[in-house]
Design a protein around this motif. Sequence first.
Motif, PDB file in Angstrom:
ATOM      1  N   ARG A   1       9.744   7.305   4.895  1.00  0.00           N
ATOM      2  CA  ARG A   1      10.004   8.286   5.967  1.00  0.00           C
ATOM      3  C   ARG A   1      11.023   7.756   6.965  1.00  0.00           C
ATOM      4  O   ARG A   1      11.891   8.493   7.423  1.00  0.00           O
ATOM      5  CB  ARG A   1       8.706   8.646   6.676  1.00  0.00           C
ATOM      6  N   LYS A   2      10.938   6.462   7.294  1.00  0.00           N
ATOM      7  CA  LYS A   2      11.908   5.878   8.235  1.00  0.00           C
ATOM      8  C   LYS A   2      13.314   5.907   7.641  1.00  0.00           C
ATOM      9  O   LYS A   2      14.277   6.265   8.311  1.00  0.00           O
ATOM     10  CB  LYS A   2      11.519   4.453   8.603  1.00  0.00           C
ATOM     11  N   LYS A   3      13.413   5.535   6.376  1.00  0.00           N
ATOM     12  CA  LYS A   3      14.723   5.527   5.717  1.00  0.00           C
ATOM     13  C   LYS A   3      15.298   6.937   5.651  1.00  0.00           C
ATOM     14  O   LYS A   3      16.483   7.149   5.910  1.00  0.00           O
ATOM     15  CB  LYS A   3      14.600   4.922   4.310  1.00  0.00           C
ATOM     16  N   CYS A   4      14.470   7.911   5.314  1.00  0.00           N
ATOM     17  CA  CYS A   4      14.938   9.306   5.267  1.00  0.00           C
ATOM     18  C   CYS A   4      15.425   9.770   6.633  1.00  0.00           C
ATOM     19  O   CYS A   4      16.463  10.432   6.744  1.00  0.00           O
ATOM     20  CB  CYS A   4      13.828  10.223   4.761  1.00  0.00           C
ATOM     21  N   ALA A   5      14.695   9.432   7.678  1.00  0.00           N
ATOM     22  CA  ALA A   5      15.093   9.818   9.032  1.00  0.00           C
ATOM     23  C   ALA A   5      16.417   9.146   9.416  1.00  0.00           C
ATOM     24  O   ALA A   5      17.307   9.788  10.000  1.00  0.00           O
ATOM     25  CB  ALA A   5      14.001   9.447  10.033  1.00  0.00           C
ATOM     26  N   ASP A   6      16.561   7.864   9.078  1.00  0.00           N
ATOM     27  CA  ASP A   6      17.809   7.155   9.377  1.00  0.00           C
ATOM     28  C   ASP A   6      18.990   7.786   8.644  1.00  0.00           C
ATOM     29  O   ASP A   6      20.073   7.965   9.220  1.00  0.00           O
ATOM     30  CB  ASP A   6      17.702   5.679   8.989  1.00  0.00           C
ATOM     31  N   LEU A   7      18.788   8.122   7.374  1.00  0.00           N
ATOM     32  CA  LEU A   7      19.872   8.731   6.596  1.00  0.00           C
ATOM     33  C   LEU A   7      20.210  10.127   7.108  1.00  0.00           C
ATOM     34  O   LEU A   7      21.381  10.524   7.136  1.00  0.00           O
ATOM     35  CB  LEU A   7      19.499   8.776   5.112  1.00  0.00           C
ATOM     36  N   LEU A   8      19.197  10.870   7.522  1.00  0.00           N
ATOM     37  CA  LEU A   8      19.444  12.193   8.076  1.00  0.00           C
ATOM     38  C   LEU A   8      20.262  12.089   9.361  1.00  0.00           C
ATOM     39  O   LEU A   8      21.229  12.833   9.555  1.00  0.00           O
ATOM     40  CB  LEU A   8      18.122  12.914   8.345  1.00  0.00           C
ATOM     41  N   ASP A   9      19.899  11.152  10.230  1.00  0.00           N
ATOM     42  CA  ASP A   9      20.654  10.947  11.469  1.00  0.00           C
ATOM     43  C   ASP A   9      22.106  10.580  11.172  1.00  0.00           C
ATOM     44  O   ASP A   9      23.036  11.115  11.792  1.00  0.00           O
ATOM     45  CB  ASP A   9      20.015   9.847  12.320  1.00  0.00           C
TER      46      ASP A   9
ATOM     47  N   SER B   1       0.834  -1.198   0.000  1.00  0.00           N
ATOM     48  CA  SER B   1       0.000   0.000   0.000  1.00  0.00           C
ATOM     49  C   SER B   1       0.877   1.260   0.000  1.00  0.00           C
ATOM     50  O   SER B   1       2.043   1.236   0.399  1.00  0.00           O
ATOM     51  CB  SER B   1      -0.901   0.026   1.235  1.00  0.00           C
ATOM     52  N   MET B   2       0.302   2.343  -0.457  1.00  0.00           N
ATOM     53  CA  MET B   2       1.010   3.626  -0.456  1.00  0.00           C
ATOM     54  C   MET B   2       1.362   4.035   0.968  1.00  0.00           C
ATOM     55  O   MET B   2       2.416   4.613   1.213  1.00  0.00           O
ATOM     56  CB  MET B   2       0.160   4.715  -1.118  1.00  0.00           C
ATOM     57  N   GLU B   3       0.488   3.734   1.912  1.00  0.00           N
ATOM     58  CA  GLU B   3       0.741   4.089   3.315  1.00  0.00           C
ATOM     59  C   GLU B   3       1.970   3.347   3.852  1.00  0.00           C
ATOM     60  O   GLU B   3       2.809   3.928   4.536  1.00  0.00           O
ATOM     61  CB  GLU B   3      -0.490   3.782   4.185  1.00  0.00           C
ATOM     62  N   ALA B   4       2.069   2.064   3.533  1.00  0.00           N
ATOM     63  CA  ALA B   4       3.222   1.281   3.978  1.00  0.00           C
ATOM     64  C   ALA B   4       4.500   1.768   3.307  1.00  0.00           C
ATOM     65  O   ALA B   4       5.554   1.867   3.952  1.00  0.00           O
ATOM     66  CB  ALA B   4       3.002  -0.199   3.694  1.00  0.00           C
TER      67      ALA B   4
END
Length: 58
Positions: free
Chosen positions: A15-23, A6-9
Amino acid sequence: MARQISMEAALAAYRKKCADLLDANILLEAQLAEVEAECEQLRAAVPDAAPASDERAP
């Protein structure tokens, strides 16, 4: 065959991957700042030292 999600998943995973990469990026920038500061301290401690390439010049 690949199963669709699904688009939600997909958005949640994105979003999780982006947050991990930002960290990770922020941590690398902090480490770089520390290394640059250490290099400046070392350069200041030995102001008259010539680079290794200049030692061989006649």
